[in-house]
Design a protein around this motif. Sequence first.
Motif, PDB file in Angstrom:
ATOM      1  N   ALA A 156       0.700  -1.079   0.068  1.00 25.44           N
ATOM      2  CA  ALA A 156      -0.146  -0.050  -0.119  1.00 25.44           C
ATOM      3  C   ALA A 156       0.851   1.228  -0.067  1.00 25.44           C
ATOM      4  O   ALA A 156       0.428   2.262  -0.777  1.00 25.44           O
ATOM      5  N   LYS A 157       2.032   1.183   0.867  1.00 25.79           N
ATOM      6  CA  LYS A 157       2.805   2.561   0.910  1.00 25.79           C
ATOM      7  C   LYS A 157       3.558   2.798  -0.546  1.00 25.79           C
ATOM      8  O   LYS A 157       3.635   3.513  -0.803  1.00 25.79           O
ATOM      9  N   ALA A 158       3.991   1.489  -1.082  1.00 24.11           N
ATOM     10  CA  ALA A 158       4.704   1.448  -2.462  1.00 24.11           C
ATOM     11  C   ALA A 158       3.764   2.227  -3.602  1.00 24.11           C
ATOM     12  O   ALA A 158       4.068   2.746  -4.509  1.00 24.11           O
ATOM     13  N   MET A 159       2.466   1.886  -3.223  1.00 31.95           N
ATOM     14  CA  MET A 159       1.369   2.452  -4.231  1.00 31.95           C
ATOM     15  C   MET A 159       1.090   3.684  -3.985  1.00 31.95           C
ATOM     16  O   MET A 159       0.088   4.465  -4.532  1.00 31.95           O
ATOM     17  N   GLN A 160       1.648   4.468  -3.001  1.00 27.16           N
ATOM     18  CA  GLN A 160       1.362   5.739  -2.571  1.00 27.16           C
ATOM     19  C   GLN A 160      -0.075   5.803  -1.780  1.00 27.16           C
ATOM     20  O   GLN A 160      -0.777   6.941  -2.130  1.00 27.16           O
ATOM     21  N   LEU A 161      -0.815   4.724  -1.098  1.00 28.88           N
ATOM     22  CA  LEU A 161      -1.975   4.864  -0.645  1.00 28.88           C
ATOM     23  C   LEU A 161      -1.970   4.998   0.766  1.00 28.88           C
ATOM     24  O   LEU A 161      -2.934   5.195   1.557  1.00 28.88           O
ATOM     25  N   GLY A 162      -0.659   4.775   1.410  1.00 36.30           N
ATOM     26  CA  GLY A 162      -0.705   4.827   2.833  1.00 36.30           C
ATOM     27  C   GLY A 162      -0.581   3.476   3.433  1.00 36.30           C
ATOM     28  O   GLY A 162      -1.296   2.709   2.983  1.00 36.30           O
TER      29      GLY A 162
END
Length: 83
Positions: A21-27
């Motif tokens: 999720a972090k890598a997808m910039q969703l947090g």
Amino acid sequence: LTSGYENAIITPNVNEFKSLAKAMQLGEDASLASVCNQLKHVTIVQKGQKDRVSNGSVTLEVEAEGMPRRCGGQGDLTAGLIT
């Protein structure tokens, strides 16, 4: 690599899911459905205290009690059984 491939099933544990999720910039606190939707409906089997499964449209939570500690490689077994 799996984005848009609706037959793809991934099996991240809680920490792997947070990293995804972090890598997808969703947090790190992104919902399971939001990550599935960002991946264009890839199915995610998220292992954790309660296992959750989603394709972005439908999310299910496994209520059955599992083992208190999981062995290494369980995601590989799960992925093999799902396919």
